[in-house]
Design a protein around this motif. Structure first.
Motif, PDB file in Angstrom:
ATOM      1  N   ASN A  71       0.822  -1.245   0.019  1.00 18.36           N
ATOM      2  CA  ASN A  71      -0.053  -0.143  -0.021  1.00 18.36           C
ATOM      3  C   ASN A  71       0.998   1.322   0.029  1.00 18.36           C
ATOM      4  O   ASN A  71       2.070   1.211   0.373  1.00 18.36           O
ATOM      5  CB  ASN A  71      -0.992  -0.055   1.098  1.00 18.36           C
ATOM      6  CG  ASN A  71      -0.292  -0.111   2.564  1.00 18.36           C
ATOM      7  OD1 ASN A  71       0.576   0.853   2.752  1.00 18.36           O
ATOM      8  ND2 ASN A  71      -0.770  -0.928   3.221  1.00 18.36           N
ATOM      9  N   SER A  73       1.452   3.903   1.697  1.00 19.45           N
ATOM     10  CA  SER A  73       2.037   4.596   2.974  1.00 19.45           C
ATOM     11  C   SER A  73       3.037   3.629   3.442  1.00 19.45           C
ATOM     12  O   SER A  73       4.329   4.119   3.730  1.00 19.45           O
ATOM     13  CB  SER A  73       1.045   4.600   4.225  1.00 19.45           C
ATOM     14  OG  SER A  73       0.440   3.471   4.283  1.00 19.45           O
ATOM     15  N   GLN A  74       3.003   2.381   3.211  1.00 19.70           N
ATOM     16  CA  GLN A  74       3.952   1.435   3.360  1.00 19.70           C
ATOM     17  C   GLN A  74       5.113   1.565   2.479  1.00 19.70           C
ATOM     18  O   GLN A  74       6.238   1.596   2.447  1.00 19.70           O
ATOM     19  CB  GLN A  74       3.544  -0.002   3.623  1.00 19.70           C
ATOM     20  CG  GLN A  74       4.518  -0.979   4.145  1.00 19.70           C
ATOM     21  CD  GLN A  74       4.208  -2.634   4.085  1.00 19.70           C
ATOM     22  OE1 GLN A  74       3.236  -2.724   2.809  1.00 19.70           O
ATOM     23  NE2 GLN A  74       4.544  -3.476   4.519  1.00 19.70           N
TER      24      GLN A  74
HETATM   25  C1  LIG Z   1      -0.519  -0.907   4.948  1.00 17.58           C
HETATM   26  O1  LIG Z   1       0.434  -2.384   5.072  1.00 17.58           O
HETATM   27  C2  LIG Z   1       0.914  -2.200   6.311  1.00 17.58           C
HETATM   28  C3  LIG Z   1       1.655  -3.845   6.328  1.00 17.58           C
HETATM   29  O2  LIG Z   1       1.008  -4.783   5.646  1.00 17.58           O
HETATM   30  C4  LIG Z   1      -0.195  -2.397   7.294  1.00 17.58           C
HETATM   31  O3  LIG Z   1       0.482  -2.546   8.499  1.00 17.58           O
HETATM   32  C5  LIG Z   1      -0.997  -0.973   7.392  1.00 17.58           C
HETATM   33  O4  LIG Z   1      -1.859  -1.083   8.005  1.00 17.58           O
HETATM   34  C6  LIG Z   1      -1.449  -0.866   5.532  1.00 17.58           C
HETATM   35  N1  LIG Z   1      -2.193   0.242   5.530  1.00 17.58           N
HETATM   36  C7  LIG Z   1      -3.027   0.651   4.982  1.00 17.58           C
HETATM   37  C8  LIG Z   1      -3.451   2.152   4.915  1.00 17.58           C
HETATM   38  O5  LIG Z   1      -3.710  -0.084   4.441  1.00 17.58           O
END
Ligand SMILES: *[C@@H]1O[C@H](CO)[C@@H](O)[C@H](O)[C@H]1NC(C)=O
Ligand SMILES: *[C@@H]1O[C@H](CO)[C@@H](O)[C@H](O)[C@H]1NC(C)=O
Ligand SMILES: *[C@@H]1O[C@H](CO)[C@@H](O)[C@H](O)[C@H]1NC(C)=O
Ligand SMILES: *[C@@H]1O[C@H](CO)[C@@H](O)[C@H](O)[C@H]1NC(C)=O
Ligand SMILES: *[C@@H]1O[C@H](CO)[C@@H](O)[C@H](O)[C@H]1NC(C)=O
Length: 203
Positions: A71, A73-74
């Motif tokens: 995603n 942000s990651q």
């Molecule tokens: C993005 O991926 C990370 C790792 O899987 C997760 O911790 C996080 O909640 C995700 N963020 C969103 C906005 O989905």
């Protein structure tokens, strides 16, 4: 009569060529979102060397570490981490790659089209665009979103005249002694358009 028919055929060809070219651009530009340095929070480069465009090579990498991100942000966090590693640990002027591709298909501007990267060694950096697919693709492939975004990015580079139309595609391992871009992914890259056989030999 003969002349008129000929003229019609030429108009027809011109029309098809124009449409295909327009469609190519539209496809390349709409299929990818390029996240700018400002958007992902890049640090300023310590220095930059301008690229002489268009370049004849495209070189494919994987990040190995970190592994794939899924995603925005990651992936952004990973890109900032890679920049910190390249600048602080490797001592480079900036993030090494010209572009990075996240597992979700987001494309991140690294040094971009117009700045020489630090990605394939001094013989290649000024003649190639280096694209890093974020993830460890030793035993698995990048997600299909990443693959189509990476291919669209190359097409966009050709359209923008940053990459020659008859470019040659290599995996990092073909120009440097490295396992990059990972065995599984490299096998796929050898099936992409413009890939050419070449084995690394000490230069
Ligand atoms: C993005 O991926 C990370 C790792 O899987 C997760 O911790 C996080 O909640 C995700 N963020 C969103 C906005 O989905
Ligand atoms: C490099 O490119 C930038 C942006 O186009 C330009 O402002 C600058 O003068 C160039 N530098 C050199 C050394 O050519
Ligand atoms: C990358 O993947 C390979 C194969 O699964 C594994 O052996 C290796 O430890 C991984 N590397 C990292 C840094 O996780
Ligand atoms: C690409 O095209 C240019 C100009 O026509 C030519 O000089 C060059 O040799 C070609 N490169 C390859 C790899 O075919
Ligand atoms: C590269 O090495 C492989 C394995 O040794 C060999 O089969 C292949 O022919 C070589 N390719 C070139 C272009 O030298």
């Amino acid at each position: 009569m003969g002349k008129i028919v000929h003229f019609g055929v030429w108009i027809g060809i011109a029309f098809v060529v124009t449409c295909v070219r327009t469609m190519d651009t539209a496809v390349a530009e709409s299929e990818i979102t390029i996240i700018s340095r400002a958007e992902w929070g890049a640090r300023p480069p310590k220095s930059r060397v301008n690229m002489t465009s268009p370049v004849p090579y495209v070189i494919i990498h994987h990040s190995y570490e970190p592994d794939v991100c899924l995603n925005r942000s990651q992936c952004e966090k990973f890109v900032r981490g890679i920049q910190n590693f390249h600048m602080d640990t490797r001592g480079w002027d900036d993030i090494g790659y010209n572009f990075l591709v996240g597992g979700n298909g987001d494309v991140f501007e690294g040094r971009g089209w117009d700045v020489v990267g630090a990605q394939a060694g001094p013989d290649w950096n000024s003649r190639s665009i280096g694209i890093c697919f974020i993830g460890n693709f030793t035993d698995k492939l990048p997600p299909k979103e990443a693959i189509s975004a990476g291919k669209a990015l190359i097409l966009l580079g050709v359209e923008k005249k940053k990459v020659v139309t008859n470019y040659t595609l290599y995996g990092h391992r073909q120009v440097r002694p490295t396992e990059c871009p990972g065995n599984e992914f490299f096998k796929l890259v050898t099936q992409w358009d413009h890939w050419k056989p070449r084995n690394y030999t000490a230069e």
